[in-house]
Design a protein around this motif. Structure first.
Motif, PDB file in Angstrom:
ATOM      1  N   GLN A   8       0.832  -1.192   0.000  1.00  0.00           N
ATOM      2  CA  GLN A   8       0.000   0.000   0.000  1.00  0.00           C
ATOM      3  C   GLN A   8       0.871   1.248   0.000  1.00  0.00           C
ATOM      4  O   GLN A   8       1.927   1.290   0.623  1.00  0.00           O
ATOM      5  N   LYS A   9       0.410   2.276  -0.714  1.00  0.00           N
ATOM      6  CA  LYS A   9       1.114   3.553  -0.765  1.00  0.00           C
ATOM      7  C   LYS A   9       0.517   4.500   0.272  1.00  0.00           C
ATOM      8  O   LYS A   9      -0.693   4.595   0.424  1.00  0.00           O
ATOM      9  N   ILE A  10       1.403   5.196   0.969  1.00  0.00           N
ATOM     10  CA  ILE A  10       0.982   6.153   1.974  1.00  0.00           C
ATOM     11  C   ILE A  10       0.863   7.532   1.342  1.00  0.00           C
ATOM     12  O   ILE A  10       1.747   7.967   0.608  1.00  0.00           O
ATOM     13  N   SER A  11      -0.244   8.226   1.610  1.00  0.00           N
ATOM     14  CA  SER A  11      -0.431   9.598   1.163  1.00  0.00           C
ATOM     15  C   SER A  11      -0.506  10.505   2.381  1.00  0.00           C
ATOM     16  O   SER A  11      -1.117  10.150   3.397  1.00  0.00           O
ATOM     17  N   VAL A  12       0.128  11.670   2.298  1.00  0.00           N
ATOM     18  CA  VAL A  12       0.091  12.651   3.379  1.00  0.00           C
ATOM     19  C   VAL A  12      -0.879  13.743   2.970  1.00  0.00           C
ATOM     20  O   VAL A  12      -0.666  14.448   1.988  1.00  0.00           O
ATOM     21  N   LEU A 105       4.179  17.789   0.590  1.00  0.00           N
ATOM     22  CA  LEU A 105       3.574  16.606   1.183  1.00  0.00           C
ATOM     23  C   LEU A 105       3.747  15.385   0.287  1.00  0.00           C
ATOM     24  O   LEU A 105       3.918  14.260   0.778  1.00  0.00           O
ATOM     25  N   GLU A 106       3.700  15.586  -1.035  1.00  0.00           N
ATOM     26  CA  GLU A 106       3.956  14.467  -1.945  1.00  0.00           C
ATOM     27  C   GLU A 106       5.393  13.984  -1.818  1.00  0.00           C
ATOM     28  O   GLU A 106       5.658  12.771  -1.848  1.00  0.00           O
ATOM     29  N   SER A 107       6.336  14.917  -1.682  1.00  0.00           N
ATOM     30  CA  SER A 107       7.739  14.532  -1.490  1.00  0.00           C
ATOM     31  C   SER A 107       7.907  13.768  -0.175  1.00  0.00           C
ATOM     32  O   SER A 107       8.631  12.764  -0.118  1.00  0.00           O
ATOM     33  N   LEU A 108       7.229  14.228   0.880  1.00  0.00           N
ATOM     34  CA  LEU A 108       7.296  13.535   2.161  1.00  0.00           C
ATOM     35  C   LEU A 108       6.694  12.143   2.049  1.00  0.00           C
ATOM     36  O   LEU A 108       7.238  11.160   2.568  1.00  0.00           O
ATOM     37  N   GLY A 109       5.559  12.025   1.338  1.00  0.00           N
ATOM     38  CA  GLY A 109       4.941  10.713   1.132  1.00  0.00           C
ATOM     39  C   GLY A 109       5.869   9.785   0.371  1.00  0.00           C
ATOM     40  O   GLY A 109       5.955   8.582   0.674  1.00  0.00           O
ATOM     41  N   SER A 110       6.573  10.327  -0.624  1.00  0.00           N
ATOM     42  CA  SER A 110       7.532   9.524  -1.384  1.00  0.00           C
ATOM     43  C   SER A 110       8.629   8.998  -0.478  1.00  0.00           C
ATOM     44  O   SER A 110       9.020   7.820  -0.554  1.00  0.00           O
TER      45      SER A 110
END
Length: 357
Positions: A8-12, A105-110
């Motif tokens: 599963q991918k985490i999204s912030v 937030l996308e960079s943090l999620g990555s």
């Protein structure tokens, strides 16, 4: 070891919290309800969109009004519902905050997803991509199922500098088509090296002016920006979109000093669109997809190619071959074509640097 496709991918995702001095806190459903009221114009339909009962929706609005001391929605018998001035301010403040924070937030999620994958599966062959934020780039993590992606958002110059010092494997940059692109090429000549680098075709996108629905001020192009009645919102100086705008202004002999609001900067296409949609500016420069996302009209002014640079030796690696196959595949290209103003352009093809510069 290949990555488990079921991982599963985490999204912030950012969320707001409203709390007064007494510690009273608003239900987070309220902002979702305000957005639905703005879009639907009826409380019954808005409640259904949010997944709550009409009674619950009414109570949320009552509680919100009591919390702030003024109503958030104006309900008129037979005429539906519309947001009050404060209700609109709350809605657009949230939309602007989400648009501003999105890239970080996308960079943090990555980073989090990469850390989870490495913890679960040990050492992985990571593909490090530095690129400016955009709607097509956002699609990549959803399609690179078997390639761990470390995606960091930064300007084209910063991306290419990172590639040269070995801090990333792929660097995104923009090259406008036509005469305006000649000025942009000069900025890349010291960063793209014909012997060391190769360029991967990615997408083409249309950039232009976002305006209120119906274009009430009759804006037609960058020449319209010098009208003192037109309020403008800009992109940050380091962005590729700002470079394109500066070139268009120079080509049209328009002085930025005469543009009202030229010093006001936002950091994403969506943030510019949200700023205009909130009525804080009359126009801003960006991509068509952002304009449509916020219900704005769009005046196309330029087409630019969004390209990816890499070291030529990297193209022999399995992770790069897999990456190119995904770019060349129908699922990814069809996803790009669904974005307004976007199209695949030599997607996954290798281009010599000399042919660009």
């Amino acid at each position: 070891m290949p990555m488990n496709k079921t991982t599963q991918k985490i999204s912030v995702i950012p969320s707001w919290c409203f709390r007064d001095e007494a510690g009273n806190q608003l239900d987070l459903h309220l902002l979702r309800l305000l957005e639905a009221v703005y879009r639907r114009g009826k409380l019954t339909l808005a409640a259904g969109d949010v997944g709550i009962s009409y009674r619950h929706a009414w109570n949320l609005l009552r509680q919100g009004g009591e919390f702030f001391g003024v109503p958030l929605v104006e309900l008129q018998r037979g005429r539906g519902a519309r947001l009050s001035l404060l209700g609109e301010k709350l809605l657009w403040a949230e939309q602007r905050a989400i648009a501003r924070l999105g890239p970080q937030l996308e960079s943090l999620g990555s980073e989090l997803n990469l850390a989870i994958q490495q913890q679960q599966q040990g050492a992985l062959s990571v593909l490090r991509l530095h690129a400016s934020h955009g709607f097509a780039v956002e699609l990549l993590p959803k399609h690179l199922h078997e390639i761990p992606l470390d995606l960091q958002y930064c300007s084209p110059q910063e991306s290419l500098a990172a590639l040269n010092r070995g801090s990333c494997d792929l660097a995104g940059f923009h090259l406008p088509r036509g005469k305006v692109g000649e000025r942009v090429r000069i900025a890349y000549q010291g960063l793209l090296k014909p012997r060391q680098h190769r360029v991967i075709g990615f997408i083409a996108r249309t950039q232009g002016l976002m305006v209120a629905p119906g274009n009430p001020l009759g804006i037609t192009g960058v020449e319209s920006l010098v009208d003192n009645s037109v309020r403008f919102v800009n992109r940050q100086l380091s962005s590729g979109t700002r470079s394109l705008l500066d070139c268009l202004l120079k080509e049209a002999a328009v002085s930025s000093k005469k543009i009202r609001g030229f010093e006001i900067e936002e950091f994403t296409h969506s943030a510019v669109a949200a700023y205009v949609a909130a009525g804080m500016a009359d126009t801003g420069f960006g991509v068509e997809a952002a304009a449509q996302k916020f219900g704005l009209d769009f005046i196309p002014l330029a087409i630019e190619d969004y390209l990816l640079a890499c070291h030529h030796r990297s193209l022999k690696e399995p992770r790069f071959r897999a990456f190119l196959e995904i770019l060349q595949g129908e699922p990814f290209q069809e996803a790009v074509e669904r974005l307004p103003g976007y199209s695949p352009s030599q997607c996954g093809n290798i281009i010599e640097v000399a042919s660009l510069l």
